[in-house]
Structures are given as C-alpha cells and as structure tokens.
Motif scaffolding. Structure first.
Motif, PDB file in Angstrom:
ATOM      1  N   CYS A  20       0.845  -1.245   0.000  1.00 18.38           N
ATOM      2  CA  CYS A  20       0.000   0.000   0.000  1.00 18.38           C
ATOM      3  C   CYS A  20       0.857   1.261   0.000  1.00 18.38           C
ATOM      4  O   CYS A  20       2.036   1.223  -0.197  1.00 18.38           O
ATOM      5  N   GLY A  21       0.381   2.026   0.414  1.00 17.67           N
ATOM      6  CA  GLY A  21       1.129   3.288   0.295  1.00 17.67           C
ATOM      7  C   GLY A  21       2.051   3.528   1.462  1.00 17.67           C
ATOM      8  O   GLY A  21       2.181   2.708   2.367  1.00 17.67           O
ATOM      9  N   ASP A  22       2.691   4.681   1.417  1.00 19.64           N
ATOM     10  CA  ASP A  22       3.612   5.030   2.487  1.00 19.64           C
ATOM     11  C   ASP A  22       2.884   5.167   3.804  1.00 19.64           C
ATOM     12  O   ASP A  22       1.751   5.647   3.850  1.00 19.64           O
ATOM     13  N   PRO A  23       3.496   4.759   4.942  1.00 20.15           N
ATOM     14  CA  PRO A  23       2.851   4.903   6.243  1.00 20.15           C
ATOM     15  C   PRO A  23       2.710   6.368   6.612  1.00 20.15           C
ATOM     16  O   PRO A  23       3.559   7.190   6.241  1.00 20.15           O
ATOM     17  N   PRO A  24       1.642   6.689   7.335  1.00 25.71           N
ATOM     18  CA  PRO A  24       1.470   8.068   7.765  1.00 25.71           C
ATOM     19  C   PRO A  24       2.623   8.502   8.645  1.00 25.71           C
ATOM     20  O   PRO A  24       3.187   7.695   9.391  1.00 25.71           O
ATOM     21  N   PRO A  25       3.048   9.753   8.568  1.00 22.33           N
ATOM     22  CA  PRO A  25       4.171  10.222   9.384  1.00 22.33           C
ATOM     23  C   PRO A  25       3.783  10.300  10.851  1.00 22.33           C
ATOM     24  O   PRO A  25       2.609  10.506  11.185  1.00 22.33           O
ATOM     25  N   PRO A  26       4.742  10.114  11.762  1.00 23.17           N
ATOM     26  CA  PRO A  26       4.439  10.222  13.186  1.00 23.17           C
ATOM     27  C   PRO A  26       4.086  11.654  13.557  1.00 23.17           C
ATOM     28  O   PRO A  26       4.538  12.609  12.930  1.00 23.17           O
ATOM     29  N   GLU A  27       3.275  11.775  14.605  1.00 23.19           N
ATOM     30  CA  GLU A  27       2.891  13.095  15.079  1.00 23.19           C
ATOM     31  C   GLU A  27       3.512  13.328  16.438  1.00 23.19           C
ATOM     32  O   GLU A  27       3.533  12.451  17.286  1.00 23.19           O
ATOM     33  N   ALA A  44      -4.422  -1.011   9.311  1.00 16.60           N
ATOM     34  CA  ALA A  44      -4.749  -1.438   7.948  1.00 16.60           C
ATOM     35  C   ALA A  44      -3.544  -1.308   7.028  1.00 16.60           C
ATOM     36  O   ALA A  44      -3.255  -2.198   6.211  1.00 16.60           O
ATOM     37  N   ALA A  45      -2.808  -0.190   7.156  1.00 14.02           N
ATOM     38  CA  ALA A  45      -1.627   0.021   6.317  1.00 14.02           C
ATOM     39  C   ALA A  45      -0.549  -1.011   6.626  1.00 14.02           C
ATOM     40  O   ALA A  45       0.059  -1.593   5.711  1.00 14.02           O
ATOM     41  N   ALA A  46      -0.296  -1.265   7.920  1.00 13.45           N
ATOM     42  CA  ALA A  46       0.748  -2.210   8.317  1.00 13.45           C
ATOM     43  C   ALA A  46       0.423  -3.619   7.853  1.00 13.45           C
ATOM     44  O   ALA A  46       1.305  -4.342   7.347  1.00 13.45           O
ATOM     45  N   GLU A  47      -0.818  -4.037   8.003  1.00 15.54           N
ATOM     46  CA  GLU A  47      -1.201  -5.381   7.587  1.00 15.54           C
ATOM     47  C   GLU A  47      -1.089  -5.547   6.082  1.00 15.54           C
ATOM     48  O   GLU A  47      -0.679  -6.607   5.583  1.00 15.54           O
ATOM     49  N   SER A  48      -1.442  -4.511   5.339  1.00 15.64           N
ATOM     50  CA  SER A  48      -1.307  -4.557   3.880  1.00 15.64           C
ATOM     51  C   SER A  48       0.159  -4.644   3.466  1.00 15.64           C
ATOM     52  O   SER A  48       0.532  -5.434   2.587  1.00 15.64           O
ATOM     53  N   LEU A  49       1.006  -3.843   4.108  1.00 15.77           N
ATOM     54  CA  LEU A  49       2.434  -3.875   3.816  1.00 15.77           C
ATOM     55  C   LEU A  49       3.043  -5.230   4.160  1.00 15.77           C
ATOM     56  O   LEU A  49       3.889  -5.751   3.423  1.00 15.77           O
ATOM     57  N   TYR A  50       2.622  -5.814   5.278  1.00 12.44           N
ATOM     58  CA  TYR A  50       3.146  -7.107   5.701  1.00 12.44           C
ATOM     59  C   TYR A  50       2.796  -8.175   4.673  1.00 12.44           C
ATOM     60  O   TYR A  50       3.638  -8.994   4.284  1.00 12.44           O
ATOM     61  N   GLN A  51       1.530  -8.179   4.229  1.00 10.82           N
ATOM     62  CA  GLN A  51       1.105  -9.156   3.233  1.00 10.82           C
ATOM     63  C   GLN A  51       1.868  -8.994   1.925  1.00 10.82           C
ATOM     64  O   GLN A  51       2.101  -9.965   1.197  1.00 10.82           O
ATOM     65  N   GLY A  53       4.933  -8.142   1.759  1.00 16.50           N
ATOM     66  CA  GLY A  53       6.338  -8.436   1.989  1.00 16.50           C
ATOM     67  C   GLY A  53       7.211  -7.216   2.166  1.00 16.50           C
ATOM     68  O   GLY A  53       8.435  -7.306   2.130  1.00 16.50           O
ATOM     69  N   GLU A  54       6.574  -6.064   2.412  1.00 18.51           N
ATOM     70  CA  GLU A  54       7.326  -4.818   2.626  1.00 18.51           C
ATOM     71  C   GLU A  54       7.622  -4.677   4.123  1.00 18.51           C
ATOM     72  O   GLU A  54       7.070  -3.808   4.814  1.00 18.51           O
ATOM     73  N   TYR A  55       8.515  -5.512   4.621  1.00 18.70           N
ATOM     74  CA  TYR A  55       8.680  -5.626   6.066  1.00 18.70           C
ATOM     75  C   TYR A  55       9.344  -4.410   6.699  1.00 18.70           C
ATOM     76  O   TYR A  55       9.035  -4.057   7.840  1.00 18.70           O
ATOM     77  N   GLY A  56      10.249  -3.766   5.988  1.00 22.92           N
ATOM     78  CA  GLY A  56      10.865  -2.557   6.531  1.00 22.92           C
ATOM     79  C   GLY A  56       9.836  -1.467   6.751  1.00 22.92           C
ATOM     80  O   GLY A  56       9.808  -0.825   7.808  1.00 22.92           O
ATOM     81  N   ARG A  57       8.981  -1.236   5.781  1.00 21.83           N
ATOM     82  CA  ARG A  57       7.941  -0.221   5.907  1.00 21.83           C
ATOM     83  C   ARG A  57       6.863  -0.661   6.910  1.00 21.83           C
ATOM     84  O   ARG A  57       6.263   0.172   7.583  1.00 21.83           O
ATOM     85  N   THR A  58       6.647  -1.973   6.997  1.00 23.75           N
ATOM     86  CA  THR A  58       5.712  -2.479   7.998  1.00 23.75           C
ATOM     87  C   THR A  58       6.201  -2.123   9.398  1.00 23.75           C
ATOM     88  O   THR A  58       5.431  -1.663  10.252  1.00 23.75           O
TER      89      THR A  58
END
Length: 228
Positions: A20-27, A44-51, A53-58
């Motif tokens: 998916c897309g880039d993770p939202p920036p921390p606040e 939702a973003a993390a689970e999509s990234l994990y599926q 295989g984008e583990y660094g971004r996850t």
C-alpha cells in the motif's frame, strides 16, 4: 506460525515452516480523541504492507502506531502491536529484537489480558525460537499455543501450530508423529481456507514420505500441492 518462502517444486523435500502506500508520518503530539481512528488506519496500512512483503515499511508503520499508545492504557492494543512488530522483525531476521518485542507482549497479556490474544503471541515466540535454533523450546511454545487456544476457543491456533510442531517431530526422527501433525495441519488449512498452510503441509508430507522410503508417495503429495 512460520511460513518459509521456498517455492513448490518436485525438488523441494526440505521442511517448510509457517506464516500500500507510504505509512502516515508520526505526530509529535497526537490528539488523544483521534487516536482510535489513527490506529485503525495504521493497522490497515501495516497489515497490507506485511502481506505485500514490505517488512521494513511495515516495521515503521507499527512503530508509529505503538508510539500513539500511552503505555499501560490499552493493554490489548499494545500487546497486539508488539506481537506484530515482533513478527515483522522476525521476517527481517532481527531475531533478538523480535524476541524482545514478543516477550514484552507476553508479559503484558499474562499480567493484564486479554488471554484471547495469548495464542498468537506464543505462536510467534515459537517461530522466533525455531529460527534461533532453540528447537526444544519452540516445540514447547507451540504446545502451549495450542493449549491456550483450546482454553479461549481459538480454533485457528489449535490447528495451525500442528505443522510447525510436526517439524520438531521430523527433526528428532519421530516420523509417525510428524506425519500426524502435517496431516492435521493439512486438514486445518483446507477447513479454514488458509491456502499457504494447505500447500506447505502437502510439501512437508512429501518430505516425510521421502524420508520414510516412499518416494512415489512423496511425488503424489507434491503433485497435489502443484495442482492446488
């Protein structure tokens, strides 16, 4: 459970673990009223990234989510994210970090609950222990996973760890129990509709059949995996 990424082929007769897309920036100072919505979006973003295989971004996304939670305020969310972080770091090969995260999740859940989340966390600890070479401990963690799952009525984690436990039996040469475990995980994969569990169970059944001196049966299991 630990799902290796070895492709299916007739040459593969080695044991395979489960899964998916880039993770939202921390606040810097999140609005506490908006935290649930932010956590939902990050999850939702993390689970999509994990599926994908984008583990660094996850890992980055789960870290942002963890930072939104005030420690001790939401035990379930904190433990769930810590376990997810642990699994992500395990995928990245950071076994020390993975174990630390997941042990922290276990400590929170055993002290505060909810116990319904414990099977997933114990299963993750088993996967990490296995890849660290702590094989006996991994087997015990998977047995504990199944016990806890029965207690809380989590059918998925009663069945899924059977395949990983089968690897322990295969490793110590107890091929009969390994066969039973892989057969159970195959049934579970089909019943639960988890295709990776089904396929890896078929490949592991082929591995056991080959070690038992039944190469034709091993090829038949691999044919079933290829057809699936």
């Amino acid at each position: 459970m630990s799902w290796a990424r070895t492709p299916l082929s007739f040459a593969v007769l080695v044991p395979l673990t489960l899964a998916c897309g880039d993770p939202p920036p921390p606040e810097a100072a999140p609005d506490r009223a908006s935290v649930p919505a932010q956590l939902e979006s990050l999850t939702a973003a993390a689970e999509s990234l994990y599926q994908a295989g984008e583990y660094g971004r996850t890992r980055e996304t789960w870290t942002v989510a963890l930072n939104l939670i005030q420690s001790g305020r939401d035990h379930a969310a904190e433990a769930r994210i810590l376990t997810s972080l642990g699994l992500t770091e395990w995928r990245l090969g950071d076994y020390k970090g993975a174990r630390a995260r997941t042990e922290e999740a276990r400590t929170i859940l055993e002290a505060h609950g909810p116990r319904a989340l414990l099977p997933r966390t114990y299963n993750a600890l088993g996967l990490i222990a296995w890849d660290q070479g702590r094989l006996s401990e991994a087997a015990e963690l998977w047995r504990r996973t199944m016990e806890l799952a029965r207690e809380v009525g989590d059918r998925e984690y009663v069945d899924k760890p059977a395949m990983n436990l089968g690897l322990w039996y295969a490793g110590i040469g107890d091929l009969a129990r390994a066969w039973e475990s892989f057969d159970a995980s195959l049934t579970a994969g089909r019943k639960l509709g988890i295709r990776p569990l089904e396929l890896r169970s078929l490949v592991n059944l082929a591995m056991v059949a080959n070690r038992m001196g039944e190469p034709r049966l091993a090829l038949a299991w691999l044919d079933s995996a290829a057809a699936a």
